[in-house]
Write a protein that holds these residues in place. Structure first.
Motif, PDB file in Angstrom:
ATOM      1  N   THR A 197      12.304  20.910  65.048  1.00 38.77           N
ATOM      2  CA  THR A 197      12.865  22.067  65.759  1.00 38.77           C
ATOM      3  C   THR A 197      12.179  23.382  65.361  1.00 38.77           C
ATOM      4  OG1 THR A 197      14.568  22.258  64.045  1.00 38.77           O
ATOM      5  CG2 THR A 197      15.157  21.016  66.035  1.00 38.77           C
ATOM      6  N   HIS A 198      11.243  23.329  64.426  1.00 36.33           N
ATOM      7  CA  HIS A 198      10.624  24.587  63.990  1.00 36.33           C
ATOM      8  C   HIS A 198       9.752  25.164  65.115  1.00 36.33           C
ATOM      9  CE1 HIS A 198       8.644  27.607  61.671  1.00 36.33           C
ATOM     10  NE2 HIS A 198       9.379  27.301  60.607  1.00 36.33           N
ATOM     11  N   PRO A 199       9.962  26.443  65.461  1.00 39.73           N
ATOM     12  CA  PRO A 199       9.201  26.984  66.603  1.00 39.73           C
ATOM     13  C   PRO A 199       7.701  27.039  66.370  1.00 39.73           C
ATOM     14  CG  PRO A 199      10.555  28.696  65.548  1.00 39.73           C
ATOM     15  CD  PRO A 199      10.946  27.396  64.929  1.00 39.73           C
ATOM     16  N   ASP A 200       7.257  27.060  65.112  1.00 38.76           N
ATOM     17  CA  ASP A 200       5.813  27.135  64.853  1.00 38.76           C
ATOM     18  C   ASP A 200       5.170  25.767  64.646  1.00 38.76           C
ATOM     19  OD1 ASP A 200       5.937  29.848  65.122  1.00 38.76           O
ATOM     20  OD2 ASP A 200       6.344  30.180  62.989  1.00 38.76           O
ATOM     21  N   VAL A 201       5.920  24.708  64.885  1.00 39.18           N
ATOM     22  CA  VAL A 201       5.310  23.367  64.908  1.00 39.18           C
ATOM     23  C   VAL A 201       4.989  23.064  66.366  1.00 39.18           C
ATOM     24  CG1 VAL A 201       5.762  20.893  64.579  1.00 39.18           C
ATOM     25  CG2 VAL A 201       6.408  22.532  62.794  1.00 39.18           C
ATOM     26  N   ALA A 202       3.679  22.855  66.650  1.00 34.66           N
ATOM     27  CA  ALA A 202       3.246  22.761  68.051  1.00 34.66           C
ATOM     28  C   ALA A 202       3.393  21.356  68.623  1.00 34.66           C
ATOM     29  CB  ALA A 202       1.793  23.208  68.159  1.00 34.66           C
ATOM     30  N   LYS A 203       3.278  20.345  67.750  1.00 39.67           N
ATOM     31  CA  LYS A 203       3.336  18.973  68.260  1.00 39.67           C
ATOM     32  C   LYS A 203       4.032  18.091  67.232  1.00 39.67           C
ATOM     33  CE  LYS A 203       0.728  14.995  69.832  1.00 39.67           C
ATOM     34  NZ  LYS A 203      -0.267  14.462  70.710  1.00 39.67           N
ATOM     35  N   VAL A 204       4.738  17.079  67.723  1.00 39.11           N
ATOM     36  CA  VAL A 204       5.354  16.079  66.842  1.00 39.11           C
ATOM     37  C   VAL A 204       4.758  14.717  67.205  1.00 39.11           C
ATOM     38  CG1 VAL A 204       7.504  14.916  66.198  1.00 39.11           C
ATOM     39  CG2 VAL A 204       7.508  17.381  66.667  1.00 39.11           C
ATOM     40  N   VAL A 205       4.339  13.985  66.180  1.00 42.02           N
ATOM     41  CA  VAL A 205       3.941  12.586  66.358  1.00 42.02           C
ATOM     42  C   VAL A 205       4.965  11.764  65.599  1.00 42.02           C
ATOM     43  CG1 VAL A 205       2.177  10.855  65.931  1.00 42.02           C
ATOM     44  CG2 VAL A 205       1.512  13.213  66.431  1.00 42.02           C
ATOM     45  N   PHE A 206       5.691  10.924  66.313  1.00 42.07           N
ATOM     46  CA  PHE A 206       6.764  10.149  65.681  1.00 42.07           C
ATOM     47  C   PHE A 206       6.526   8.663  65.875  1.00 42.07           C
ATOM     48  CE2 PHE A 206      10.663   7.704  66.284  1.00 42.07           C
ATOM     49  CZ  PHE A 206      11.277   7.881  65.053  1.00 42.07           C
ATOM     50  N   THR A 207       6.627   7.912  64.806  1.00 39.73           N
ATOM     51  CA  THR A 207       6.649   6.445  64.897  1.00 39.73           C
ATOM     52  C   THR A 207       7.943   5.965  64.267  1.00 39.73           C
ATOM     53  OG1 THR A 207       4.256   6.389  64.663  1.00 39.73           O
ATOM     54  CG2 THR A 207       5.416   4.309  64.344  1.00 39.73           C
ATOM     55  N   GLY A 208       8.689   5.131  64.972  1.00 41.69           N
ATOM     56  CA  GLY A 208       9.947   4.635  64.427  1.00 41.69           C
ATOM     57  C   GLY A 208      10.790   4.021  65.514  1.00 41.69           C
ATOM     58  N   SER A 209      12.093   4.122  65.358  1.00 41.67           N
ATOM     59  CA  SER A 209      12.989   3.440  66.287  1.00 41.67           C
ATOM     60  C   SER A 209      13.059   4.177  67.624  1.00 41.67           C
ATOM     61  CB  SER A 209      14.391   3.344  65.681  1.00 41.67           C
ATOM     62  OG  SER A 209      14.885   4.638  65.432  1.00 41.67           O
ATOM     63  N   THR A 210      13.369   3.432  68.653  1.00 41.08           N
ATOM     64  CA  THR A 210      13.486   4.032  69.988  1.00 41.08           C
ATOM     65  C   THR A 210      14.641   5.039  70.011  1.00 41.08           C
ATOM     66  OG1 THR A 210      12.457   2.119  70.996  1.00 41.08           O
ATOM     67  CG2 THR A 210      13.833   3.448  72.434  1.00 41.08           C
ATOM     68  N   ALA A 211      15.732   4.740  69.275  1.00 40.52           N
ATOM     69  CA  ALA A 211      16.888   5.646  69.291  1.00 40.52           C
ATOM     70  C   ALA A 211      16.507   7.007  68.715  1.00 40.52           C
ATOM     71  CB  ALA A 211      18.033   5.031  68.483  1.00 40.52           C
ATOM     72  N   VAL A 212      15.839   7.014  67.565  1.00 42.15           N
ATOM     73  CA  VAL A 212      15.449   8.306  66.965  1.00 42.15           C
ATOM     74  C   VAL A 212      14.363   8.963  67.818  1.00 42.15           C
ATOM     75  CG1 VAL A 212      14.440   9.426  64.934  1.00 42.15           C
ATOM     76  CG2 VAL A 212      16.170   7.660  64.632  1.00 42.15           C
ATOM     77  N   GLY A 213      13.472   8.156  68.374  1.00 41.53           N
ATOM     78  CA  GLY A 213      12.430   8.711  69.250  1.00 41.53           C
ATOM     79  C   GLY A 213      13.041   9.483  70.421  1.00 41.53           C
ATOM     80  N   ARG A 214      14.101   8.936  70.981  1.00 38.44           N
ATOM     81  CA  ARG A 214      14.741   9.624  72.121  1.00 38.44           C
ATOM     82  C   ARG A 214      15.364  10.952  71.672  1.00 38.44           C
ATOM     83  NH1 ARG A 214      17.487   4.558  73.793  1.00 38.44           N
ATOM     84  NH2 ARG A 214      15.972   3.550  75.133  1.00 38.44           N
ATOM     85  N   ARG A 215      15.977  10.936  70.485  1.00 40.68           N
ATOM     86  CA  ARG A 215      16.587  12.183  69.984  1.00 40.68           C
ATOM     87  C   ARG A 215      15.494  13.251  69.780  1.00 40.68           C
ATOM     88  NH1 ARG A 215      20.421  15.091  68.333  1.00 40.68           N
ATOM     89  NH2 ARG A 215      20.198  16.463  66.538  1.00 40.68           N
ATOM     90  N   ILE A 216      14.385  12.822  69.185  1.00 45.63           N
ATOM     91  CA  ILE A 216      13.294  13.767  68.934  1.00 45.63           C
ATOM     92  C   ILE A 216      12.733  14.282  70.258  1.00 45.63           C
ATOM     93  CG2 ILE A 216      10.915  13.883  68.038  1.00 45.63           C
ATOM     94  CD1 ILE A 216      11.901  12.254  65.633  1.00 45.63           C
ATOM     95  N   ALA A 217      12.627  13.401  71.245  1.00 47.98           N
ATOM     96  CA  ALA A 217      12.128  13.833  72.560  1.00 47.98           C
ATOM     97  C   ALA A 217      13.043  14.907  73.143  1.00 47.98           C
ATOM     98  CB  ALA A 217      12.033  12.636  73.505  1.00 47.98           C
ATOM     99  N   ALA A 218      14.355  14.720  72.980  1.00 49.02           N
ATOM    100  CA  ALA A 218      15.299  15.701  73.531  1.00 49.02           C
ATOM    101  C   ALA A 218      15.155  17.038  72.800  1.00 49.02           C
ATOM    102  CB  ALA A 218      16.730  15.176  73.403  1.00 49.02           C
ATOM    103  N   LEU A 219      14.974  16.982  71.479  1.00 48.67           N
ATOM    104  CA  LEU A 219      14.814  18.225  70.709  1.00 48.67           C
ATOM    105  C   LEU A 219      13.506  18.922  71.096  1.00 48.67           C
ATOM    106  CD1 LEU A 219      16.000  16.986  67.181  1.00 48.67           C
ATOM    107  CD2 LEU A 219      17.221  18.556  68.722  1.00 48.67           C
TER     108      LEU A 219
END
Ligand SMILES: NC(=O)C1=CN([C@@H]2O[C@H](COP(=O)(O)OP(=O)(O)OC[C@H]3O[C@@H](n4cnc5c(N)ncnc54)[C@H](OP(=O)(O)O)[C@@H]3O)[C@@H](O)[C@H]2O)C=CC1
Ligand SMILES: O=C(O)[C@@H](O)[C@@H]1OC[C@H](O)[C@H]1O
Length: 454
Positions: A197-219
């Motif tokens: 959620t940090h405004p100065d982080v430009a990109k997120v690369v996530f590997t893990g569960s589909t459930a957490v991936g969806r939450r991160i996508a929404a954020l």
């Protein structure tokens, strides 16, 4: 919120050490340091950045044994696998270094002027890593991101921060600037979300569960943040009756038991043409039983423990106690989060046949013909990997093109090469990692038109 993480050896259940957890305030400070380091890094000549990354690769190469031992200790991987994983990091860094000077823009012919496209670094990138492959998955993100001129803040899984902390020390030794690569251990919902959620982080690369991936996508969507997701899988291993059955059965165990099945590419749905089913199962049984589980420090061990007691409970919950397994391997007695290699005969829509278990459990399901095989292969929400065993080239092409998955192999179970793209269809992810375009995924494309009419 935890102040420190307790690291446990999953093969012995002994506490290895504790590691401070990164607070949201510390995440803020890390982002500021990373942003400053990134501006200087991006301004350095490409050849110089490539040299630093090659030196980083060499330093990791000189320390692969120690990195491998850390993976054995914190993740329980057999030493042979862990050494391969540390070596994979060297290859990834070298490959990314080779891309720095080839990250070129384009000049597109247009009317009235000159048109140029540039690839510009994104800035600060967060790489959120799971526990199943702590070093390789970290390097899949950090190597191309650094090569493309970005800074990286890497959050390892709570259970496995040791190898990546050591990797960051090697980066400093090799001359990677202070602040450019920082490893921030901590809990996903605290440290991970502070990064996402940090405004100065430009990109997120996530590997893990589909459930957490969806939450991160929404954020990420709230800030239109760039995002790559590598999520779960339930990959099919499709064996046709015309295949080399001996070879298909000899290789099927590693395809679902490597890393104790804690692999998003695990071929955990073994689909076998009915006319060859009984013969295949006869051949499979001794091959599964020969896949020895035991002390991960012993070079002869093929399979280690699961990552934690909680994960073992999760795996166990998929295996019905009342139905005997078609095939079951052995595991050591006593301490350690052991779970035996298990093959179940299941119906295609059983929970065990459609959900990702992430343990050493596969289902065997017969199919009738090509159309039936494709239907069964596609009957999950996932679409990451899959294998097709046949001697018929036309069939191999028809089936691989019809299966909705990102990484397919014919007469092989290979999914991951750092030179080829990797990623999922459907609920298995978003975007691609590795391969020739891996640096471009960490850039914005900018187009500039210069008028020549003035
Ligand atoms: N595709 C793959 O390679 C993987 C798939 N999985 C699947 O997921 C299942 C559960 O494993 P699990 O460890 O819970 O996987 P998670 O998806 O929870 O964890 C993966 C990473 O994400 C972090 N994380 C968790 N929640 C958040 C959040 N809200 N914001 C940011 N980061 C977060 C984790 O931190 P922390 O460690 O602190 O929780 C870890 O670093 C497995 O059984 C398997 O099915 C798991 C791992 C890898
Ligand atoms: O993410 C995974 O589990 C797989 O992609 C895995 O990562 C490194 C291994 O080489 C792959 O099989």
């Amino acid at each position: 919120m935890l102040h420190e993480l307790t690291i446990t050896n999953p093969a012995t259940e002994e506490t290895v050490t504790t590691v401070p957890a990164t607070t949201p305030e510390q995440v803020d400070a890390a982002v500021a340091r990373a942003a400053q380091a990134q501006r200087q890094w991006a301004a350095r000549p490409p050849a110089e950045r490539a040299r630093v990354l090659r030196q980083f690769a060499r330093t990791v190469g000189e320390n692969t044994r120690r990195l491998a031992r850390l993976t054995v200790t914190e993740a329980g991987h057999p030493i042979g696998n862990a050494e391969w994983e540390a070596g994979h990091v060297v290859d990834l860094l070298d490959y990314a270094a080779g891309g720095v000077e080839r990250l070129t823009g384009r000049q597109i012919p247009v009317a009235g002027g000159v048109d140029l496209t540039f690839h510009e670094p994104l800035g600060v990138v967060a790489v959120i890593v799971p526990w199943n492959f702590p070093l390789p998955i970290a390097a899949w993100g950090l190597a191309p991101a650094l090569a493309a001129g970005n800074a990286v803040l890497l959050k390892p899984a709570e259970t496995t921060p040791l190898a990546t902390l050591e990797l960051a020390r090697h980066a400093l030794e090799a001359g990677v600037p202070e602040g450019l690569l920082q490893v921030l251990p901590g809990e996903g919902p605290v440290t991970g979300e502070a990064l996402v959620t940090h405004p100065d982080v430009a990109k997120v690369v996530f590997t893990g569960s589909t459930a957490v991936g969806r939450r991160i996508a929404a954020l990420c969507a709230r800030q239109t943040k760039r995002l790559t997701l590598e999520l779960g899988g339930k990959s099919p291993n499709i064996v046709f009756a015309d295949a080399d059955l001996e070879q298909a059965a000899a290789t099927a165990p590693a395809a679902f038991l490597d890393n104790t099945g804690q692999d998003c590419c695990a071929r955990s749905r073994i689909l076998v043409q009915r006319s060859a089913y009984d013969r295949f199962m006869e051949l499979l049984e001794p091959a599964v039983k020969a896949f020895t589980a035991g002390d991960p420090t012993d070079p002869g061990t093929r399979m280690g423990p699961l990552i934690s007691a909680a994960h073992r409970e999760r795996v166990r919950s998929y295996v019905p106690e009342t139905v005997p397994a078609a095939i079951r391997g052995d595991v050591p007695d006593g301490k350690g989060y052991w779970y035996p290699a298990t093959v179940l005969e299941a119906r295609p829509d059983d929970r065990v046949a459609v959900e990702e278990i992430f343990g050493p459990v596969a289902v065997a399901v017969p199919f009738e013909d090509e159309a039936d095989a494709i239907r069964l292969a596609n009957a999950t929400d996932y679409g990451l990997s899959g294998s097709v065993w046949t001697r018929d080239l036309g069939r191999a092409l028809r089936v691989t093109r019809a299966v909705a998955a990102g990484n397919l192999s014919v007469n092989s179970h290979s999914s991951v090469r750092y030179t080829t793209p990797f990623g999922g269809f459907k609920h298995s992810g978003l975007g691609r990692e590795l391969g020739p375009d891996c640096l471009a995924a960490f850039t914005e494309t900018k187009n500039v038109f210069i008028s020549t009419d003035a």
